[in-house]
Design a protein around this motif. Sequence first.
Motif, PDB file in Angstrom:
ATOM      1  N   GLU A   1      60.455  37.991  25.737  1.00 24.23           N
ATOM      2  CA  GLU A   1      60.207  36.587  26.074  1.00 24.23           C
ATOM      3  C   GLU A   1      61.450  35.871  26.580  1.00 24.23           C
ATOM      4  OE1 GLU A   1      61.076  37.006  21.764  1.00 24.23           O
ATOM      5  OE2 GLU A   1      59.475  37.826  22.976  1.00 24.23           O
ATOM      6  N   LEU A   2      62.583  36.563  26.734  1.00 21.83           N
ATOM      7  CA  LEU A   2      63.832  36.065  27.299  1.00 21.83           C
ATOM      8  C   LEU A   2      64.673  35.268  26.316  1.00 21.83           C
ATOM      9  CD1 LEU A   2      65.555  35.846  29.956  1.00 21.83           C
ATOM     10  CD2 LEU A   2      64.326  33.745  30.426  1.00 21.83           C
ATOM     11  N   TRP A   3      64.081  34.339  25.605  1.00 19.59           N
ATOM     12  CA  TRP A   3      64.833  33.393  24.785  1.00 19.59           C
ATOM     13  C   TRP A   3      65.212  33.964  23.423  1.00 19.59           C
ATOM     14  CZ3 TRP A   3      66.343  30.424  28.310  1.00 19.59           C
ATOM     15  CH2 TRP A   3      65.498  30.058  29.353  1.00 19.59           C
ATOM     16  N   GLY A   4      66.390  33.557  22.934  1.00 20.01           N
ATOM     17  CA  GLY A   4      66.837  33.938  21.600  1.00 20.01           C
ATOM     18  C   GLY A   4      67.498  35.300  21.536  1.00 20.01           C
ATOM     19  N   GLY A   5      67.774  35.887  22.664  1.00 19.79           N
ATOM     20  CA  GLY A   5      68.433  37.182  22.697  1.00 19.79           C
ATOM     21  C   GLY A   5      69.465  37.214  23.796  1.00 19.79           C
ATOM     22  N   SER A   6      69.954  38.399  24.088  1.00 19.97           N
ATOM     23  CA  SER A   6      70.967  38.524  25.128  1.00 19.97           C
ATOM     24  C   SER A   6      70.340  38.974  26.442  1.00 19.97           C
ATOM     25  CB  SER A   6      72.056  39.500  24.700  1.00 19.97           C
ATOM     26  OG  SER A   6      71.549  40.808  24.622  1.00 19.97           O
ATOM     27  N   ILE A   7      71.032  38.638  27.520  1.00 15.97           N
ATOM     28  CA  ILE A   7      70.665  39.094  28.853  1.00 15.97           C
ATOM     29  C   ILE A   7      71.887  39.779  29.452  1.00 15.97           C
ATOM     30  CG2 ILE A   7      68.902  37.335  29.259  1.00 15.97           C
ATOM     31  CD1 ILE A   7      70.984  35.815  30.982  1.00 15.97           C
ATOM     32  N   THR A   8      71.651  40.669  30.382  1.00 17.31           N
ATOM     33  CA  THR A   8      72.735  41.342  31.091  1.00 17.31           C
ATOM     34  C   THR A   8      72.633  40.988  32.563  1.00 17.31           C
ATOM     35  OG1 THR A   8      72.636  43.175  29.537  1.00 17.31           O
ATOM     36  CG2 THR A   8      73.819  43.565  31.595  1.00 17.31           C
ATOM     37  N   LEU A   9      73.750  40.544  33.126  1.00 15.88           N
ATOM     38  CA  LEU A   9      73.806  40.222  34.548  1.00 15.88           C
ATOM     39  C   LEU A   9      74.297  41.433  35.329  1.00 15.88           C
ATOM     40  CD1 LEU A   9      75.405  36.653  34.416  1.00 15.88           C
ATOM     41  CD2 LEU A   9      73.016  37.318  34.167  1.00 15.88           C
ATOM     42  N   ARG A  10      74.025  41.454  36.610  1.00 16.40           N
ATOM     43  CA  ARG A  10      74.413  42.585  37.453  1.00 16.40           C
ATOM     44  C   ARG A  10      75.929  42.836  37.429  1.00 16.40           C
ATOM     45  NH1 ARG A  10      72.775  42.169  43.470  1.00 16.40           N
ATOM     46  NH2 ARG A  10      74.451  40.659  43.410  1.00 16.40           N
ATOM     47  N   ASN A  11      76.730  41.774  37.233  1.00 15.77           N
ATOM     48  CA  ASN A  11      78.194  41.947  37.216  1.00 15.77           C
ATOM     49  C   ASN A  11      78.715  42.461  35.871  1.00 15.77           C
ATOM     50  OD1 ASN A  11      78.041  39.723  35.550  1.00 15.77           O
ATOM     51  ND2 ASN A  11      79.435  38.463  36.738  1.00 15.77           N
ATOM     52  N   GLY A  12      77.812  42.720  34.908  1.00  9.76           N
ATOM     53  CA  GLY A  12      78.216  43.261  33.618  1.00  9.76           C
ATOM     54  C   GLY A  12      78.314  42.244  32.500  1.00  9.76           C
ATOM     55  N   TRP A  13      78.256  40.970  32.817  1.00  3.92           N
ATOM     56  CA  TRP A  13      78.322  39.949  31.768  1.00  3.92           C
ATOM     57  C   TRP A  13      77.092  40.055  30.882  1.00  3.92           C
ATOM     58  CZ3 TRP A  13      79.977  34.443  33.703  1.00  3.92           C
ATOM     59  CH2 TRP A  13      81.261  34.514  34.271  1.00  3.92           C
ATOM     60  N   ARG A  14      77.298  39.876  29.578  1.00  6.81           N
ATOM     61  CA  ARG A  14      76.187  39.739  28.627  1.00  6.81           C
ATOM     62  C   ARG A  14      76.266  38.342  28.047  1.00  6.81           C
ATOM     63  NH1 ARG A  14      76.045  43.523  24.221  1.00  6.81           N
ATOM     64  NH2 ARG A  14      73.974  42.693  23.904  1.00  6.81           N
ATOM     65  N   LEU A  15      75.156  37.635  28.087  1.00 12.34           N
ATOM     66  CA  LEU A  15      75.068  36.260  27.604  1.00 12.34           C
ATOM     67  C   LEU A  15      73.979  36.156  26.554  1.00 12.34           C
ATOM     68  CD1 LEU A  15      75.068  34.460  31.074  1.00 12.34           C
ATOM     69  CD2 LEU A  15      77.046  34.875  29.621  1.00 12.34           C
ATOM     70  N   VAL A  16      74.238  35.368  25.508  1.00 15.60           N
ATOM     71  CA  VAL A  16      73.227  35.090  24.491  1.00 15.60           C
ATOM     72  C   VAL A  16      72.597  33.745  24.826  1.00 15.60           C
ATOM     73  CG1 VAL A  16      72.804  34.669  22.046  1.00 15.60           C
ATOM     74  CG2 VAL A  16      74.466  36.403  22.732  1.00 15.60           C
ATOM     75  N   LEU A  17      71.269  33.748  24.950  1.00 13.90           N
ATOM     76  CA  LEU A  17      70.528  32.535  25.285  1.00 13.90           C
ATOM     77  C   LEU A  17      70.008  31.869  24.014  1.00 13.90           C
ATOM     78  CD1 LEU A  17      68.428  33.788  28.336  1.00 13.90           C
ATOM     79  CD2 LEU A  17      70.624  32.602  28.335  1.00 13.90           C
ATOM     80  N   PRO A  18      69.794  30.551  24.055  1.00 15.61           N
ATOM     81  CA  PRO A  18      69.250  29.860  22.885  1.00 15.61           C
ATOM     82  C   PRO A  18      67.802  30.271  22.622  1.00 15.61           C
ATOM     83  CG  PRO A  18      69.328  28.376  24.758  1.00 15.61           C
ATOM     84  CD  PRO A  18      70.010  29.653  25.185  1.00 15.61           C
ATOM     85  N   ASP A  19      67.348  30.008  21.423  1.00 14.84           N
ATOM     86  CA  ASP A  19      65.973  30.315  21.027  1.00 14.84           C
ATOM     87  C   ASP A  19      65.073  29.168  21.479  1.00 14.84           C
ATOM     88  OD1 ASP A  19      63.859  31.622  19.921  1.00 14.84           O
ATOM     89  OD2 ASP A  19      64.331  31.091  17.850  1.00 14.84           O
ATOM     90  N   LEU A  20      64.326  29.386  22.546  1.00 13.18           N
ATOM     91  CA  LEU A  20      63.427  28.373  23.105  1.00 13.18           C
ATOM     92  C   LEU A  20      62.005  28.921  23.095  1.00 13.18           C
ATOM     93  CD1 LEU A  20      65.545  27.298  26.219  1.00 13.18           C
ATOM     94  CD2 LEU A  20      65.306  26.064  24.064  1.00 13.18           C
TER      95      LEU A  20
END
Length: 70
Positions: A32-51
């Motif tokens: 569902e995308l929210w509340g976990g991490s995402i990986t961008l093509r450049n290698g960055w990993r970001l944690v998104l808020p729980d929405l």
Amino acid sequence: MKVMIRKTGAGLSAYVPKKDLEEPIIGVENEELWGGSITLRNGWRLVLPDLPRDTPLPITVEARKISEED
């Protein structure tokens, strides 16, 4: 950091205004995308808020960067 998440013709994309960086999202921790991490093509990993799952896009959120692969 502030990150705008939006849908594009190729899938999901993340834009970081402070870095003037836009990259496709190539991996998501939670379906569902929210509340976990995402990986961008450049290698960055970001944690998104729980929405809520039905949060409309585009949206700007406060995300936390947890890694960068060079």
